[in-house]
Motif scaffolding. Structure first.
Motif: not given
Length: 582
Positions: A549-577
């Motif tokens: 999440n480094n919009a605006g041409g900025a280099k700094a931001g947080f990477d998405a990663a396995a598990g929780w991250d400050p770009a996407t949180g825990l991820g997107t909903p899987d309704y069945t689960k």
């Protein structure tokens, strides 16, 4: 005296003359009394009405107890999980003495302000007065301000203080803040992000899944209700399936109304089984506004069309506020006898733009009240990446409020990893996320945050607060790779692609409204404040592990990663689960 909502008329006591009383400055952290988007106008006069709220100060120990009760009823491991509090029980926890309310009203009477109303919790006193009475009471100076970008047909004028405000000494220890004096509305007279010239982007020649053509040629290539249902797996809720008491609500501000022409056009174009309709509105609606200007009602129609696309026949409510105040909105929800169990809000600001910590902590108390009563509140995480609306000034990230509040669920935005292909998602570079500069890491996410920090490649520590609450909590599609198709314009003839966490929030909230339907139909309670549940069931989300999440041409931001991250949180909903987990 009884402190439920009522009117008071007090005789002014024969005490020290109000003009001689000492005043104490309130919210000393407020240093600016202007805004770059608001033009200073004439001084307010005796003919101008001013409406404000005096928010009474709670004993911090009682606020801490409310937080404790909130977490108890929200933690699936707790023996009282789901046993939400009533209004009276919340009042008992906060234990605000009715004498405090009466004392403030008695002090107001010295200034000839004798007609006031008190909310049902007894901790907010609303008053209307003319500007000269307000200047005397608050020992300040009031001026009209108008928004420099407001369309000519929209009255965007507000009265605000142009210097510090004060309260009489006998009231200053009893009141936390006065809402309606110093905070300027954050008005946006444009959609969050909309397709170039309101025309479909050049998707021709790309292979696309069939769902991207499910709303007709005007929406070809855009995210549609069919795309969302295919990705997140939620069922269609028919009218005979709606559980008693289940509802969802969205909050709208800033002249964002809705109209039936566009909602009907969206229903027809997308072939929805359940029509897009609003079952009730608090605060009124002016559908004629939706046909005025190039961007009218885009935000509200995005919320409504996609909330209903997800929740089906579950009733949808709209809270409209002309005061543009998120605080006022939450007060209104809490004063409702039976608020909708799920609330989605696509508005916010940077923490640094909130004028004072007192305001944010006072608003948090309202969020805690709602959560303790079993209300789930979802907020969009923002659309400017880590830098927020403030931008790169100061070379520090600017976390969002209310998204970074520990007492709401923040929703970030994603894109499909492969355009027009329903499958893996990646972080949208403009999705808001990071760490609060005001609130500490809550216990429910402590392990997840610690894991991220110990395994991810982090930006320079100068940019963010290492001890702050991390957000977002979860995400949903919201980026510009396949923007959302909406009907807008007031006549049911225009369609456009719109992107932003303003789309992600009502979609994610809608999934939880459908989950509530399962619980309520089985005789259970609504999910309420969902964050403890989320972090205990991280495997019920589609993990997003790419993007930044480094919009605006900025280099700094947080990477998405396995598990929780400050770009996407825990991820997107899987309704069945998620349905299995509840």
């Amino acid at each position: 005296p009884d402190c439920n909502t009522m009117k008071f008329t007090l005789l002014a006591p024969l005490l020290l003359a109000a003009s001689e009383a000492a005043h104490v400055r309130m919210e000393p952290g407020v240093e600016q009394f202007h805004s770059k988007n608001w033009v200073l106008g004439d001084r307010a006069t005796i003919n101008d009405e001013v409406s404000v709220k005096l928010v009474l100060k709670h004993d911090q120990r009682r606020v801490d107890l409310l937080e404790e009760r909130l977490m108890e009823v929200s933690d699936p491991r707790s023996p009282v999980y789901g046993k939400h509090l009533s209004v009276d029980e919340v009042k008992d926890v906060l234990a605000l003495s009715p004498h405090k309310t009466y004392d403030v009203q008695s002090a107001l009477a010295q200034y000839n302000i004798t007609s006031t109303s008190v909310n049902r919790y007894g901790d907010i006193i609303s008053l209307d007065m003319n500007a000269k009475e307000a200047e005397k009471l608050f020992n300040t100076q009031l001026h009209w301000h108008s928004h420099k970008n407001a369309p000519a047909n929209m009255d965007s004028k507000v009265v605000r203080a142009v210097k510090p405000y004060h309260l009489p000494e006998e009231m200053s220890d009893l009141v936390s803040i006065v809402e309606g004096l110093v905070r300027f509305p954050k008005l946006e007279f444009r959609p969050t992000t909309i397709g170039k010239n309101y025309q479909p982007p050049p998707f021709k020649g790309l292979e696309a899944d069939d769902e991207f053509d499910s709303c007709g040629s005007k929406c070809s290539g855009y995210t549609t209700p069919a795309v969302l249902q295919a990705r997140y797996g939620y069922p269609t809720v028919g009218s005979s399936d709606v559980a008693d008491g289940n509802r969802m609500a969205v909050a709208e501000f800033q002249f964002q109304y809705y109209d039936e022409n566009d909602m009907n056009a969206f229903t027809e174009a997308c072939g929805l089984e359940n029509p897009v309709e609003v079952d009730s509105t608090v605060g009124g609606n002016k559908p004629s506004f939706c046909s005025v200007g190039a961007q009218a009602c885009v935000e509200s129609l995005l919320d409504i069309e996609y909330a209903k696309a997800v929740i089906g026949a579950i009733p949808l409510e709209v809270y409209y506020s002309g005061t543009y105040s998120l605080y006022d909105w939450c007060v209104q929800v809490n004063d409702d006898d039976s608020p909708a169990p799920v609330q989605s809000v696509s508005y916010g600001n940077d923490e640094v733009q909130q004028t004072s910590d007192e305001y944010m902590f006072t608003t948090n108390t309202e969020f805690m009240k709602a959560g303790a009563r079993g209300v789930s509140i979802f907020f969009a995480s923002g659309d400017q990446g880590v830098w927020g609306r403030t931008g790169t000034s100061g070379q520090v990230f600017h976390p969002d409020f209310p998204a970074a509040s520990p007492y709401v669920t923040a929703v970030g935005g994603t894109d499909f990893a492969t355009q027009s292909t329903i499958g893996d998602e990646t972080a949208w570079d403009a999705s808001g996320g990071g760490f609060s500069n005001t609130f500490e890491i809550p216990s429910y996410q402590a392990d997840a945050v610690a894991t991220y920090k110990s395994t991810a490649t982090l930006p320079d520590s100068k940019y963010y607060n290492d001890t702050g609450r991390g957000y977002p909590d979860i995400s949903a599609l919201g980026g510009q790779v396949n923007s959302y198709c909406i009907a807008y314009g007031g006549k049911g003839t225009k369609f456009a692609g719109v992107a932003g966490t303003s789309a992600a929030s009502p979609v994610a909230a809608g999934v939880f409204a459908v989950l509530n339907n399962v619980r309520l139909a089985a005789g259970g309670s609504a999910l309420g404040f969902v964050n403890p549940f989320l972090y205990q069931n991280a495997d019920a989300f589609n993990d997003v592990t790419t993007g930044k999440n480094n919009a605006g041409g900025a280099k700094a931001g947080f990477d998405a990663a396995a598990g929780w991250d400050p770009a996407t949180g825990l991820g997107t909903p899987d309704y069945t689960k998620l349905a299995d987990a509840i």
